[in-house]
Design a protein around this motif. Structure first.
Motif, PDB file in Angstrom:
ATOM      1  N   GLU A 416      17.991   6.604 -31.243  1.00 32.04           N
ATOM      2  CA  GLU A 416      17.298   7.750 -30.640  1.00 32.04           C
ATOM      3  C   GLU A 416      17.466   8.996 -31.488  1.00 32.04           C
ATOM      4  OE1 GLU A 416      18.546   8.330 -26.636  1.00 32.04           O
ATOM      5  OE2 GLU A 416      17.852   6.364 -25.941  1.00 32.04           O
ATOM      6  N   GLN A 417      18.640   9.159 -32.094  1.00 32.76           N
ATOM      7  CA  GLN A 417      18.869  10.345 -32.919  1.00 32.76           C
ATOM      8  C   GLN A 417      18.050  10.289 -34.206  1.00 32.76           C
ATOM      9  OE1 GLN A 417      20.300  13.117 -32.128  1.00 32.76           O
ATOM     10  NE2 GLN A 417      20.896  12.338 -30.114  1.00 32.76           N
ATOM     11  N   ALA A 418      17.882   9.118 -34.792  1.00 41.16           N
ATOM     12  CA  ALA A 418      17.028   9.004 -35.978  1.00 41.16           C
ATOM     13  C   ALA A 418      15.603   9.431 -35.644  1.00 41.16           C
ATOM     14  CB  ALA A 418      17.050   7.573 -36.518  1.00 41.16           C
ATOM     15  N   ARG A 419      15.107   8.993 -34.513  1.00 40.78           N
ATOM     16  CA  ARG A 419      13.743   9.344 -34.115  1.00 40.78           C
ATOM     17  C   ARG A 419      13.636  10.833 -33.786  1.00 40.78           C
ATOM     18  NH1 ARG A 419      10.392   5.024 -33.103  1.00 40.78           N
ATOM     19  NH2 ARG A 419      11.431   3.066 -33.635  1.00 40.78           N
ATOM     20  N   ALA A 420      14.683  11.385 -33.188  1.00 42.09           N
ATOM     21  CA  ALA A 420      14.651  12.809 -32.832  1.00 42.09           C
ATOM     22  C   ALA A 420      14.661  13.693 -34.075  1.00 42.09           C
ATOM     23  CB  ALA A 420      15.840  13.136 -31.933  1.00 42.09           C
ATOM     24  N   TRP A 421      15.449  13.330 -35.086  1.00 42.03           N
ATOM     25  CA  TRP A 421      15.587  14.181 -36.273  1.00 42.03           C
ATOM     26  C   TRP A 421      14.489  13.929 -37.305  1.00 42.03           C
ATOM     27  CZ3 TRP A 421      18.548  18.354 -36.761  1.00 42.03           C
ATOM     28  CH2 TRP A 421      19.621  18.515 -35.879  1.00 42.03           C
ATOM     29  N   PHE A 422      14.105  12.673 -37.514  1.00 37.68           N
ATOM     30  CA  PHE A 422      13.194  12.352 -38.623  1.00 37.68           C
ATOM     31  C   PHE A 422      11.780  12.013 -38.181  1.00 37.68           C
ATOM     32  CE2 PHE A 422      17.497  10.669 -39.791  1.00 37.68           C
ATOM     33  CZ  PHE A 422      17.862  11.753 -40.576  1.00 37.68           C
ATOM     34  N   GLY A 423      11.573  11.794 -36.883  1.00 37.80           N
ATOM     35  CA  GLY A 423      10.249  11.461 -36.377  1.00 37.80           C
ATOM     36  C   GLY A 423      10.054   9.961 -36.256  1.00 37.80           C
ATOM     37  N   ALA A 424       9.416   9.546 -35.161  1.00 43.66           N
ATOM     38  CA  ALA A 424       9.236   8.116 -34.892  1.00 43.66           C
ATOM     39  C   ALA A 424       8.404   7.435 -35.965  1.00 43.66           C
ATOM     40  CB  ALA A 424       8.599   7.924 -33.521  1.00 43.66           C
ATOM     41  N   ALA A 425       7.380   8.117 -36.478  1.00 48.46           N
ATOM     42  CA  ALA A 425       6.499   7.498 -37.475  1.00 48.46           C
ATOM     43  C   ALA A 425       7.275   7.157 -38.737  1.00 48.46           C
ATOM     44  CB  ALA A 425       5.329   8.422 -37.791  1.00 48.46           C
ATOM     45  N   PHE A 426       8.107   8.101 -39.209  1.00 50.91           N
ATOM     46  CA  PHE A 426       8.904   7.828 -40.405  1.00 50.91           C
ATOM     47  C   PHE A 426       9.899   6.714 -40.139  1.00 50.91           C
ATOM     48  CE2 PHE A 426      12.933   8.401 -42.645  1.00 50.91           C
ATOM     49  CZ  PHE A 426      12.512   8.172 -43.943  1.00 50.91           C
ATOM     50  N   VAL A 427      10.584   6.742 -38.997  1.00 54.31           N
ATOM     51  CA  VAL A 427      11.581   5.720 -38.691  1.00 54.31           C
ATOM     52  C   VAL A 427      10.944   4.339 -38.681  1.00 54.31           C
ATOM     53  CG1 VAL A 427      13.118   4.833 -36.890  1.00 54.31           C
ATOM     54  CG2 VAL A 427      13.154   7.258 -37.480  1.00 54.31           C
ATOM     55  N   ASP A 428       9.791   4.201 -38.040  1.00 53.77           N
ATOM     56  CA  ASP A 428       9.119   2.894 -37.988  1.00 53.77           C
ATOM     57  C   ASP A 428       8.702   2.436 -39.385  1.00 53.77           C
ATOM     58  OD1 ASP A 428       9.399   2.738 -35.244  1.00 53.77           O
ATOM     59  OD2 ASP A 428       7.383   3.514 -34.823  1.00 53.77           O
ATOM     60  N   ALA A 429       8.141   3.346 -40.167  1.00 57.17           N
ATOM     61  CA  ALA A 429       7.668   2.976 -41.500  1.00 57.17           C
ATOM     62  C   ALA A 429       8.824   2.637 -42.430  1.00 57.17           C
ATOM     63  CB  ALA A 429       6.832   4.110 -42.088  1.00 57.17           C
ATOM     64  N   TYR A 430       9.843   3.474 -42.431  1.00 55.53           N
ATOM     65  CA  TYR A 430      10.948   3.260 -43.361  1.00 55.53           C
ATOM     66  C   TYR A 430      11.740   2.010 -42.986  1.00 55.53           C
ATOM     67  CZ  TYR A 430      14.780   4.360 -46.528  1.00 55.53           C
ATOM     68  OH  TYR A 430      15.718   4.307 -47.538  1.00 55.53           O
ATOM     69  N   ALA A 431      12.010   1.835 -41.700  1.00 56.02           N
ATOM     70  CA  ALA A 431      12.706   0.626 -41.263  1.00 56.02           C
ATOM     71  C   ALA A 431      11.874  -0.615 -41.566  1.00 56.02           C
ATOM     72  CB  ALA A 431      13.020   0.700 -39.771  1.00 56.02           C
ATOM     73  N   GLY A 432      10.558  -0.522 -41.378  1.00 57.65           N
ATOM     74  CA  GLY A 432       9.687  -1.646 -41.690  1.00 57.65           C
ATOM     75  C   GLY A 432       9.734  -2.014 -43.161  1.00 57.65           C
ATOM     76  N   SER A 433       9.734  -1.004 -44.027  1.00 57.31           N
ATOM     77  CA  SER A 433       9.789  -1.280 -45.464  1.00 57.31           C
ATOM     78  C   SER A 433      11.107  -1.945 -45.841  1.00 57.31           C
ATOM     79  CB  SER A 433       9.595   0.014 -46.266  1.00 57.31           C
ATOM     80  OG  SER A 433      10.738   0.860 -46.211  1.00 57.31           O
TER      81      SER A 433
END
Length: 457
Positions: A416-433
């Motif tokens: 939740e903190q990753a999504r709060a600080w960096f944004g859900a779109a970035f978290v999904d994309a970066y984790a996916g990569s």
């Protein structure tokens, strides 16, 4: 002869282009790996690019040899791998020393519009903006270790990246003998950095065969990760132009130590007054500094893939090779992930020893600053400082790092903190990569598997 001003505005850059009779320039951007990618463009194309230009967004999610790492929003076949708009950054303009006049201009760009939420440079800027909204500014510096080889790209590939010849034998930390013998190469690196406005604080021999380390001068803006990314890419070019090879791989052999990308960080107020020093504290550390450490302890594990971005990164995070294995902290304790360095008001800082040399500097700095800011905002107290060898401790569950690359990816993706600080779109994309990289390597048959299982299984 036209002179390019330092950190030019758009108007000053246009004046330079007009006065220099520019023919071609190089426009670059930084991908998730921290590699600077780019291309030559003509004078006319550059002038139009100052208003509008694009690069394929999938380029962010390419591994160094262009393996496509599938990532939601940026690297999906359904999207057609479309282009996305970028903004040229006139203040990043500098001259490439080996290009001839008229073709030596280099300018960084960053993705904008919908693509901005995925851009690593923009991720850093968003964390910086959040710090300012809290009434603070982050100050940071980057150190990177690398290995110099007496190899070329061709010879290393022909050897299958085995039995490579390092530039110097033995561990020779701070050796003036090695530095003196290799002075010509050292000077080429320093000349390149000076020409390209990359402020080096130090450059020296490190503690392993062929190891070197560079420290990028501290600063309080995006210029620091800009400089770190540029150095890593252009140092490789300097080496290869001299029939040598540089690697920033986190650990290129089980026979050598890992290569780090340490981050030093502190905070000031908006007027530039340091916030990490307290003369009344027995250790000279302010509450802000301690809360910053507490936040790093709380969130470094969640943000690990921004500090250790590749499957190879976790071959470095093992006991005994000066790489951390948990979120312990200590005052001037280099066995800990977080080394507190109390000193004068302007020098008090923390050193995060977790990032590898393979980390993207925009993302590693953003991760550390965001974690620290979280601690300051939530007033998170750190644990007691570690005064012994951190590798010998029975680490509490809360301080343990992810056990492996896959665990780190999943922890980041669900944080939740990753999504709060960096944004859900970035978290999904970066984790996916990163998950795509994990899956690609999980399916590979390695030399060691053949050695162990081929004949006798």
């Amino acid at each position: 002869m036209a002179t390019l001003p330092s950190r030019p505005t758009r108007e000053k850059l246009l004046a330079f282009i007009e006065a220099s009779n520019l023919e071609y320039a190089t426009i670059g951007f930084v991908d998730y790996q921290g590699t600077v990618r780019g291309k030559y463009v003509s004078r006319n194309k550059l002038l139009s690019a100052l208003d509008k230009m694009s690069f394929p967004l999938v380029s962010l999610a390419l591994d160094p040899t262009d393996a496509i790492l599938l990532a939601p929003g940026i690297a999906e076949a359904e999207s057609g791998f479309a282009d996305a708009s970028v903004r040229l950054l006139p203040e990043t303009a500098r001259l490439i020393p080996w290009e001839r006049a008229g073709r030596d201009l280099f300018i960084l760009s960053e993705f904008i519009g919908e693509a901005e939420k995925y851009c690593p440079r923009a991720v850093y800027r968003r964390i910086y903006d959040q710090a300012e909204a809290m009434g603070m500014r982050p100050v940071h510096a980057v150190e990177c270790e690398f290995t110099l080889f007496n190899e070329t790209a061709g010879s290393a590939a022909a050897k299958g990246y085995r039995n490579l010849e390092v530039a110097t034998p033995h561990k020779t930390y701070y050796s003036l003998v090695r530095q003196g013998v290799q002075a010509e190469f050292y000077n080429e690196l320093m000349d390149m950095a000076q020409s390209m406005r990359i402020p080096l604080e130090s450059l020296h021999e490190e503690m392993s065969d062929g190891f070197m380390e560079v420290a990028i001068q501290h600063g309080n803006d995006v210029g620091v990760p800009d400089s770190a990314a540029l150095f890593k890419t252009f140092a490789k070019i300097v080496a290869q132009r001299n029939n040598k090879l540089i690697s920033f791989m986190a650990r290129w052999s089980t026979a050598v130590d890992g290569q780090s990308g340490h981050i030093h960080a502190s905070l000031t107020d908006l007027e530039g007054n340091p916030l990490f020093h307290d003369a009344g504290d027995p250790d000279g550390m302010s509450r802000t500094m301690k809360y910053f450490i507490g936040g790093m302890q709380a969130l470094m594990g969640d943000f690990m893939i921004m500090l250790a971005p590749n499957i190879n990164s976790f071959k470095r995070l093992v006991p005994g090779i000066f790489a951390p294995i948990s979120a312990e902290w200590g005052i001037e304790n280099r066995t800990c992930a977080i080394r507190a360095i109390p000193g004068s008001p302007s020098s008090s800082r923390v050193e995060c020893r977790t990032p590898g040399a393979d980390a993207n500097p925009y993302l590693s700095i953003a991760a550390i600053v965001a974690a620290g800011l979280h601690g300051v905002r939530e007033k998170i107290e750190p644990t007691e400082p570690t005064v012994v060898n951190a590798y010998d401790l029975e680490t509490p569950e809360a301080l343990r790092f992810p056990t492996d690359f896959k665990d780190a990816i999943q922890r980041f993706h669900t944080s939740e903190q990753a999504r709060a600080w960096f944004g859900a779109a970035f978290v999904d994309a970066y984790a996916g990569s990163r998950m795509t990289q994990f899956e690609q390597f999980a399916a590979m048959v390695t030399d060691r598997e053949l050695e162990r299982f081929f004949e006798l299984v």
